[in-house]
Design an enzyme around this catalytic site. Structure first.
Site, PDB file in Angstrom:
ATOM      1  CG  ASP A 282      51.931  34.973  45.186  1.00  0.00           C
ATOM      2  OD1 ASP A 282      50.832  35.378  45.631  1.00  0.00           O
ATOM      3  OD2 ASP A 282      52.193  34.917  43.975  1.00  0.00           O
TER       4      ASP A 282
ATOM      5  CG  HIS B 224      44.244  32.043  39.398  1.00  0.00           C
ATOM      6  ND1 HIS B 224      44.497  32.664  38.190  1.00  0.00           N
ATOM      7  CD2 HIS B 224      45.465  31.680  39.884  1.00  0.00           C
ATOM      8  CE1 HIS B 224      45.809  32.678  37.967  1.00  0.00           C
ATOM      9  NE2 HIS B 224      46.413  32.092  38.983  1.00  0.00           N
TER      10      HIS B 224
ATOM     11  NE  ARG C 247      47.332  20.157  36.197  1.00  0.00           N
ATOM     12  CZ  ARG C 247      47.799  21.325  36.650  1.00  0.00           C
ATOM     13  NH1 ARG C 247      49.005  21.717  36.306  1.00  0.00           N
ATOM     14  NH2 ARG C 247      47.082  22.077  37.451  1.00  0.00           N
TER      15      ARG C 247
ATOM     16  CD  GLU D 280      49.885  36.053  39.049  1.00  0.00           C
ATOM     17  OE1 GLU D 280      50.433  36.202  40.160  1.00  0.00           O
ATOM     18  OE2 GLU D 280      49.853  34.969  38.435  1.00  0.00           O
TER      19      GLU D 280
ATOM     20  CD  GLU E 258      48.716  37.639  43.716  1.00  0.00           C
ATOM     21  OE1 GLU E 258      49.041  37.497  44.915  1.00  0.00           O
ATOM     22  OE2 GLU E 258      49.318  37.099  42.779  1.00  0.00           O
TER      23      GLU E 258
ATOM     24  CG  ASP F 230      52.845  38.485  42.289  1.00  0.00           C
ATOM     25  OD1 ASP F 230      53.939  39.072  42.331  1.00  0.00           O
ATOM     26  OD2 ASP F 230      52.716  37.267  42.494  1.00  0.00           O
TER      27      ASP F 230
ATOM     28  CD  GLN G  69      54.073  31.781  35.834  1.00  0.00           C
ATOM     29  OE1 GLN G  69      53.665  32.823  35.343  1.00  0.00           O
ATOM     30  NE2 GLN G  69      53.373  31.093  36.712  1.00  0.00           N
TER      31      GLN G  69
ATOM     32  CB  THR H 212      45.407  35.365  40.217  1.00  0.00           C
ATOM     33  OG1 THR H 212      46.758  35.590  39.859  1.00  0.00           O
ATOM     34  CG2 THR H 212      44.486  36.083  39.256  1.00  0.00           C
TER      35      THR H 212
END
Ligand code: CA
Length: 423
Positions: free
Chosen positions: A134, A141, A150, A207, A209, A241, A248, A356
């Site tokens: 992946d 994204h 952050r 997600e 994808e 996904d 997570q 993604t």
């Protein structure tokens, strides 16, 4: 020669203008007929076409194909034959189903043996993937998620614009479109809690994808260069996904995604070849800084519209995202060149997912994490209910298609319904 791609060609099988599967597509998949026969097939309009029966009846004469290559439950053996063979088969199929060609059309007995209504067959997993990788190749994204965790100044990690970041996923839990699945359970640490808890995920996300499927690569130790990469790519699928964001978030340090990612991923059943997508090739986003020479590519990418819908139990489809494959910062050639630059080998049927695919606008965000900004801005569906993430009973659908000058080539859809967590 890609004679199969001739845009003027019409088929004697009826195809509506909004179909993803005109005669110029000729994707490959695996299906089960009502008589319990599993076969490799293709699709034109609303007809599924049995390639093993066509082969037995002699319609691939002159193309070097093993006798049982289509009488398989995966495409792997066919993929291993390589790009020149895929091209010969697509070209032959285009000729056979061309409006000008009566060879097969006039033979009712043969037509009955090879043509099925798409609605009467069950699509199966098209490939056996030994390995699944992946990537994380959408800058929008990565920027959105990085900003959430952050702040915008440090959103992209220092390596992000220098290499296509990726991780090795798990292939055992990849399933075909239409297979319902259960909300996963796991360990997570709520923001206001001092200790972790165990339970059903409260932040189940999709997600958006796409994935490419490889053919057999080189020997272990040898790399595939960026210029030869497309010779090793069979085709593309839509890929959802699924991700449990709460599992997570707690587990991912320091080794990355694990149980928040490997409980289920869904693949669309028809693999569309890169050859069929050729008319929709466009330039990739400009890369600044210029990548290292082994990653420099002028192959561009493909213009493929992507849509995501949520359909509540018994309710209507709600479109919640409209993105495009062309937004990806790293293209498939760069991904495969980077993956093998250390000598890592690949096999026929391996799946490489894009990560993604978000676009530059708010309506092109490819996950609920981004759409609702971690649940801070819930969305309202047409039935008045709100979503921060995906509810039990919801079906998530993804569709992908390319359009240009009256020509439409699509990948169909991938859909799956989320069931409540098991006890
Ligand atoms: Ca992913």
């Amino acid at each position: 020669m890609l004679t199969a791609n001739n845009p003027n060609r019409k088929s004697w099988i009826e195809v509506s203008t909004e179909s993803d599967f005109p005669i110029q597509n000729i994707p490959f998949g695996v299906f089960l007929t009502q008589d319990d026969v599993t076969t490799i097939g293709t699709r034109i309009g609303e007809k599924a076409i049995d390639l093993s029966a066509l082969h037995q009846l002699g319609y691939f004469e002159g193309i070097p194909l093993p006798e049982d290559v289509f009488l398989q439950d995966t495409l792997n053996d066919f993929i291993t034959l390589g790009r020149p063979t895929w091209r010969q088969v697509r070209n032959r199929l285009a000729d056979l189903f061309d409006l000008e060609n009566n060879e097969l059309r006039s033979n009712n007995d043969h037509c009955e043996q090879i043509l099925f209504a798409v609605s009467s067959v069950q699509m199966l997993m098209p490939v056996f993937s030994q390995d699944y990788t992946d990537f994380y190749s959408s800058m929008e994204h990565a920027f959105n998620v990085g900003t959430m965790f952050r702040g915008p100044e440090n959103a992209l990690m220092p390596n992000w614009k220098h290499l296509p970041v990726g991780y090795h996923g798990r292939s055992s839990s990849i399933v075909v479109s239409g297979e319902d699945f259960h909300r996963p359970k796991g360990q997570m640490k709520p923001q206001d809690a001092d200790v972790p808890v165990f339970g059903a995920s409260k932040a189940l996300d999709f997600e958006l994808e796409m994935g490419f499927i490889t053919t057999e690569g080189k020997h272990l130790g040898e790399r595939i260069t960026v210029d030869e990469a497309e010779e090793y790519i069979f085709g593309m699928v839509i890929f959802n996904d699924w991700s449990a964001r709460d599992i997570q978030a707690w587990e991912y340090v320091p080794l990355g995604p694990f149980l928040g990612k490997n409980f289920a991923s869904h693949m669309s059943p028809w693999v569309v070849t890169l050859d069929a997508l050729e008319p929709f090739r466009v330039a990739s986003p400009k890369q600044d800084p210029t990548p290292l020479p082994y990653l420099q590519s002028n192959h561009g990418t493909f213009d493929i519209e992507l849509e995501v819908f949520i359909q509540p139990e018994g309710g209507k489809e709600n479109k919640i995202c409209h993105s495009n494959f062309k937004h990806l910062y790293w293209n498939v050639s760069q991904q495969l060149a980077h993956h093998t630059v250390n000598g890592c080998n690949i096999h026929a049927g391996d799946l490489m997912a894009s990560g993604t695919i978000s676009g530059p606008t708010e309506d092109s965000r490819g996950s609920m994490l981004e759409i609702t900004w971690r649940g801070a801005n819930p969305i309202t569906l047409s039935d008045g209910t709100e979503r921060k993430f995906i509810n039990d009973g919801d079906t998530v659908l993804m569709r992908a298609y390319s359009k240009k000058g009256g020509m439409r080539i699509g990948l169909g859809e991938v859909k799956a319904k989320l069931l409540p967590a098991l006890e």
